[in-house]
Design an enzyme around this catalytic site. Structure first.
Site, PDB file in Angstrom:
ATOM      1  N   ASP A  47       0.911  -1.249   0.199  1.00  0.00           N
ATOM      2  CA  ASP A  47       0.098  -0.151  -0.008  1.00  0.00           C
ATOM      3  C   ASP A  47       0.892   1.204  -0.133  1.00  0.00           C
ATOM      4  O   ASP A  47       1.604   1.462   0.878  1.00  0.00           O
ATOM      5  CB  ASP A  47      -0.913  -0.041   1.141  1.00  0.00           C
ATOM      6  CG  ASP A  47      -2.000   1.334   1.208  1.00  0.00           C
ATOM      7  OD1 ASP A  47      -2.724   1.047   0.284  1.00  0.00           O
ATOM      8  OD2 ASP A  47      -1.636   2.125   1.920  1.00  0.00           O
ATOM      9  N   TYR A  52       3.308   9.831   0.794  1.00  0.00           N
ATOM     10  CA  TYR A  52       4.455   9.258   1.599  1.00  0.00           C
ATOM     11  C   TYR A  52       5.918   9.589   1.265  1.00  0.00           C
ATOM     12  O   TYR A  52       6.793   9.162   1.989  1.00  0.00           O
ATOM     13  CB  TYR A  52       4.218   7.544   1.705  1.00  0.00           C
ATOM     14  CG  TYR A  52       2.872   7.269   2.175  1.00  0.00           C
ATOM     15  CD1 TYR A  52       2.039   8.056   2.501  1.00  0.00           C
ATOM     16  CD2 TYR A  52       2.342   5.772   1.889  1.00  0.00           C
ATOM     17  CE1 TYR A  52       0.705   7.473   3.082  1.00  0.00           C
ATOM     18  CE2 TYR A  52       1.034   5.481   2.244  1.00  0.00           C
ATOM     19  CZ  TYR A  52       0.180   6.246   2.736  1.00  0.00           C
ATOM     20  OH  TYR A  52      -0.961   5.843   3.261  1.00  0.00           O
ATOM     21  N   LYS A  81      -2.151   6.345  -4.153  1.00  0.00           N
ATOM     22  CA  LYS A  81      -3.375   7.072  -4.065  1.00  0.00           C
ATOM     23  C   LYS A  81      -2.882   8.531  -4.451  1.00  0.00           C
ATOM     24  O   LYS A  81      -1.807   9.188  -4.564  1.00  0.00           O
ATOM     25  CB  LYS A  81      -3.360   7.205  -2.527  1.00  0.00           C
ATOM     26  CG  LYS A  81      -3.719   6.109  -1.629  1.00  0.00           C
ATOM     27  CD  LYS A  81      -3.801   6.449  -0.151  1.00  0.00           C
ATOM     28  CE  LYS A  81      -3.743   4.923   0.512  1.00  0.00           C
ATOM     29  NZ  LYS A  81      -2.321   4.446   0.598  1.00  0.00           N
ATOM     30  N   HIS A 114      -7.059   9.989  -2.022  1.00  0.00           N
ATOM     31  CA  HIS A 114      -6.644   9.678  -0.598  1.00  0.00           C
ATOM     32  C   HIS A 114      -7.485  10.507   0.477  1.00  0.00           C
ATOM     33  O   HIS A 114      -7.800   9.958   1.699  1.00  0.00           O
ATOM     34  CB  HIS A 114      -5.337  10.506  -0.483  1.00  0.00           C
ATOM     35  CG  HIS A 114      -4.559   9.845   0.515  1.00  0.00           C
ATOM     36  ND1 HIS A 114      -3.169   9.925   0.547  1.00  0.00           N
ATOM     37  CD2 HIS A 114      -4.671   9.313   1.610  1.00  0.00           C
ATOM     38  CE1 HIS A 114      -2.599   9.262   1.520  1.00  0.00           C
ATOM     39  NE2 HIS A 114      -3.617   8.907   2.477  1.00  0.00           N
ATOM     40  N   LYS A 256       1.645  -1.621   9.208  1.00  0.00           N
ATOM     41  CA  LYS A 256       2.873  -1.106   8.667  1.00  0.00           C
ATOM     42  C   LYS A 256       4.056  -1.546   9.613  1.00  0.00           C
ATOM     43  O   LYS A 256       3.582  -1.282  10.961  1.00  0.00           O
ATOM     44  CB  LYS A 256       2.639   0.438   8.706  1.00  0.00           C
ATOM     45  CG  LYS A 256       3.960   1.104   8.324  1.00  0.00           C
ATOM     46  CD  LYS A 256       4.310   2.078   9.566  1.00  0.00           C
ATOM     47  CE  LYS A 256       5.920   2.198   9.444  1.00  0.00           C
ATOM     48  NZ  LYS A 256       6.650   2.754  10.369  1.00  0.00           N
TER      49      LYS A 256
END
Length: 318
Positions: A47, A52, A81, A114, A256
């Site tokens: 993902d 990020y 996203k 997003h 994560k």
């Protein structure tokens, strides 16, 4: 025999692997190692997002894995996203193009809006004056064109309330395949779950282990006493129980981690299950949203004056 639940079928017919590796707040230096460890451990779902700022490193790691024959492109599900400053219809294809360049891919398996929030093109950070009025239907039409082109094999949204998702479904030519939202035992979102299910939209849960460094003890998912009691009874870690809860609820989970041992532990959730009596106890956990989106709310700028407007009332036990 426990039901393994290795994937969920989307309204496109595609099968999304039920456990994905989240890459938010993974430092560029650490993210490549995490992806390599994850793919070697058996993960087939990564993902990502432009926000990020690590998609280049993700791309390099994937390319090495593909080149070395560890895994084929068709075996790995990649999500990315669209960030808030690229919501203008003409900016949507450019944003995906940048993501594809960074990831060194011809297509993504899933591309999400997003947030239901729009910001000035080129703006950085979260200054209120960067917020602009949203036009989700216009952005969505540009997303549909990406789906038509094959560069995004599925399209969806993230952080959408039941109302915002319903409003989009009413005008969409291609219905969203996924709504990726915060979901874990401390924020279970049963109403949103039910709504997504009734409309054929798959719910995907980010921060499925909460945010370990954020909030009070009450909101720290892995320190929850009910969760820990169940974990002890089952001989599993609290993280494994939180993730298995998600699969049994019917949504994919995106833990994560950049720690190899935890990456492996988080995948060991297929061949056992939480018995019904213990599963029912988890619905007794006090609820609180951890990702509030406060930076997207302002009296003067943008579309939402209050958190209640951003989440359409889904701000407490939802």
């Amino acid at each position: 025999m426990a039901k393994a639940i290795p994937f969920f079928e989307l309204n496109t017919g595609a099968k999304i692997p039920s456990v994905g590796l989240g890459t938010w707040q993974a430092d560029p230096g650490a993210v490549a190692d995490a992806i390599t460890a994850a793919i070697k451990a058996g993960y087939r779902h990564i993902d990502c997002a432009r926000l990020y700022c690590n998609e280049k490193e993700v791309g390099c790691a994937l390319k090495r894995l593909f080149d070395n024959g560890v895994v084929k492109r068709g075996e790995v599900w990649i999500t990315s996203k669209l960030w808030c400053n690229d919501h203008a219809p003409e900016d949507v294809p450019e944003s995906l193009e940048k993501t594809l360049q960074d990831l060194q891919l011809d297509y993504v398996d899933l591309y999400l809006i997003h947030w239901p929030v729009s910001m000035k093109k080129g703006s950085e950070g979260y200054k209120p004056e960067n917020l602009t009025e949203t036009n989700i239907p216009a952005t969505w039409r540009a997303m549909e064109a990406l789906y038509d082109s094959g560069k995004a094999r599925a399209i969806g949204v993230s952080n959408f309330s039941s109302k915002k998702l319903g409003d989009l479904l009413a005008v969409a030519r291609v219905p969203p395949a996924v709504n990726q939202v915060e979901c874990h035992p401390v924020w279970q979102q049963p109403k949103l779950h039910e709504f997504c299910q009734s409309r054929g939209v798959h719910l995907s849960g980010y921060s499925p282990l909460g945010s370990p460094d954020a909030g009070t003890i009450k909101t720290q998912v892995l320190k929850n006493s009910i969760l820990n009691t169940i974990a002890e009874k089952l001989g599993k870690s609290p993280a494994q129980v939180a993730l298995r809860w998600g699969l049994q609820m019917g949504h994919s989970v995106l833990p994560k981690s950049t720690n190899e041992a935890r990456i492996k532990e988080n995948l060991d959730i297929f061949y056992w299950s939480i018995p019904e009596d213990l599963f029912a106890k988890l619905s007794g956990i006090e609820q609180e949203r951890l990702v509030k989106g406060t930076v997207f709310v302002h009296e003067t700028y943008g579309s939402y004056k209050t958190l209640d407007e951003l989440w359409d009332g889904e701000t407490s036990d939802a």
